[in-house]
Design an enzyme around this catalytic site. Structure first.
Site, PDB file in Angstrom:
ATOM      1  N   GLY A 105       5.062   3.106   1.420  1.00 57.62           N
ATOM      2  CA  GLY A 105       6.136   3.298   0.454  1.00 57.62           C
ATOM      3  C   GLY A 105       5.590   3.398  -1.046  1.00 57.62           C
ATOM      4  CB  SER A 156      -0.641   0.094   1.270  1.00 61.22           C
ATOM      5  OG  SER A 156       0.115   1.099   1.836  1.00 61.22           O
ATOM      6  CE  LYS A 157       0.134   7.213  -3.708  1.00 60.92           C
ATOM      7  NZ  LYS A 157      -1.519   8.101  -4.419  1.00 60.92           N
ATOM      8  NE  ARG A 158      -2.683   3.633   5.533  1.00 62.11           N
ATOM      9  CZ  ARG A 158      -2.976   2.728   6.012  1.00 62.11           C
ATOM     10  NH1 ARG A 158      -2.370   1.900   6.275  1.00 62.11           N
ATOM     11  NH2 ARG A 158      -3.624   1.118   4.641  1.00 62.11           N
TER      12      ARG A 158
END
Ligand code: GLU
Length: 489
Positions: free
Chosen positions: A247, A243-245
């Protein structure tokens, strides 16, 4: 002939998972002397993101993933899907549904309250032809739903996951055409895969639950389904879904950060596939030969950035200084660089380099082993290229290393004197000479090499003193020592 496709929806920047799907589909087509199609699945206008198609085309091109056909745009093919939905209506495999959003929501809530899986209750399947006519005359909006078969099983063999079986009773009467006349992903996807002659659908595991719906559609049309291969999920190191969270997830982020395309392709190829040997480095050409869908794993693939750094280091170090310099040049278009004597260096200078270019290439070579990404290059090259490194007294004097003003002055003066006698300025000569200086002065290595390095670079971190001196050359070294001594007065 084998034919694969990459069928992204333009809902944002191309994700690293999307890049892997494109890569595997491309590799599979190429190694089988088949064709690779690019199809943009843009029928969901609500989710369309401005610039997503451009990002996608640019990214694929940058990585060298070339398609033989396309890009097709589904938004330009809506008539085709409508016609196919009508054919299913005629054959009795589909029906019109006039249920309002409120009714469907209530139905779903009731089903959930009764602990049943939410599914369309087929209310509109019971409408008589007259009732349907009346609703249409009254211009009531409707969708077209597929009528799922009531018996049998839906089966397919997945190249990664093996034999798969689903009970059609668990598959909803899916919407094929929405009330705005646009097809759903499922209908457009199946119609296109069939019409475009796709033999192998390679896509992410998140599409596995859609596959029974797709098989049911192929069956309803009387078409042979393609062969499916669902690729494993990408996971964060803590095994949660990537997930974006945790990286960056857009392929372009890694390009911007200065990872080489060779490193990214190599890294992405190994996310779910392994060669079955200890080999670690694969070019796109190698992958076309060695990739095999049989060796794609079922288990999620961990996205390990340390491995990407390591691969990037390998590819950075295997470049010639000229090739590396070509990659660095576009990143040097900064204000400070424009003000240096090197601002006019261009790629073409590398073929027949003048003195200035030779120095530039030497500087590039000196930072090469320490470089982790291209993005670091400008900062690392700066002290080589600016005329005068900044003078930082606080940095020059170093209590821990016992470098006070007097020691620094002496170290600089004596080093300069000894270096001035050199006719050749090789690493070995520089090193031998300065080792002699240190001995003669009865100082510790750091007491001489630290002030010298800071005087020459103005930086806290840089390649080692000997390397710096060798790369700067005699004239620059002398000049910089003098400048520093002046300021030390
Ligand atoms: N449009 C779907 C996506 O965005 C395609 C899935 C498939 O490959 O069938 O990934």
């Amino acid at each position: 002939m084998i034919k694969t496709r990459f069928a992204p929806s333009p809902t944002g920047l191309l994700h690293v998972g999307g890049l892997r799907t494109a890569l595997y589909s491309y590799l599979f087509a190429r190694q089988n002397k088949g064709e690779f199609v690019l199809r943009i699945e843009d029928t969901d206008q609500k989710r369309y993101v401005e610039g997503a198609v451009e990002n996608l085309l640019r990214t694929l091109k940058w990585f060298g993933i070339e398609y033989d056909e396309g890009p097709y745009f589904q938004s330009k093919r809506t008539e085709i899907y409508k016609k196919h939905a009508e054919a299913l209506l005629e054959k009795g495999h589909a029906y019109k549904c006039f249920c309002t959003e409120e009714r469907l929501t209530k139905m779903r809530e009731d089903q959930i309250a009764k602990k049943r899986a939410p599914m369309y209750d087929r209310a509109c399947l019971k409408l008589t032809p007259e009732e349907i006519e009346k609703k249409i005359s009254a211009e009531e909006p409707f969708v077209i739903r597929q009528k799922m078969p009531s018996g049998g099983t839906i089966k397919f063999k997945d190249l990664v996951r093996g034999d798969m079986e689903f009970d059609p009773k668990t598959v909803d009467d899916q919407v094929l055409i929405k009330s705005d006349g646009f097809p759903t992903y499922h209908l457009a996807n199946v119609v296109d895969d069939h019409l475009m002659g796709i033999t192998h659908v390679i896509r992410g595991e998140e599409w596995l639950p859609s596959t029974p719906k797709h098989i049911a559609l192929y069956n309803a049309f009387g078409w042979n389904p393609p062969t499916f291969a669902h690729l494993p999920l990408l996971l964060n190191p803590d095994k949660t879904k990537l997930s974006k969270r945790q990286g960056d997830v857009a392929a372009e982020d890694y390009m911007i950060k200065g990872y080489l395309k060779e490193a990214i392709i190599n890294f992405i190829a190994l996310l779910g596939w392994n060669p079955g040997t200890t080999e670690e480095f694969f070019s796109l050409e190698d992958l076309i030969k060695k990739f095999s869908i049989e060796r794609v794993q079922k288990a999620g693939a961990v996205f390990n950035l340390e491995k990407l750094d390591w691969l990037n280091g390998h590819y950075l170090r295997s470049k010639t200084p000229e090739d590396l310099a070509k990659l660095i040049l576009p990143r040097l278009q900064t204000k400070w660089f424009e003000e240096t004597a090197f601002a006019d260096i261009e790629e073409k200078n590398f073929d027949d380099p003048d003195e200035k270019t030779i120095y530039f290439l030497k500087a590039v070579k000196t930072i090469q082993t320490r470089l982790k990404t291209l993005a670091e290059a400008p900062d690392m090259l700066k002290f080589f290229l600016i005329e005068e490194p900044p003078f930082d007294l606080a940095l020059l004097l170093n209590e821990k290393m016992k470098v006070d003003k007097e020691t620094a002055t002496k170290a600089l003066e004596e080093s300069k004197k000894d270096l001035a006698t050199l006719t050749e300025f090789t690493l070995q000569q520089v090193q031998e000479t300065l080792t002699g200086t240190i001995k003669r002065l009865g100082l510790k290595n750091g007491q001489v090499l630290w002030p010298l390095r800071v005087a020459l670079t103005g930086e806290q971190y840089s390649p080692g003193t000997f390397e710096v001196i060798e790369s700067l050359g005699k004239e620059r070294t002398m000049k910089r020592i003098d400048l520093c001594l002046d300021k030390l007065q």
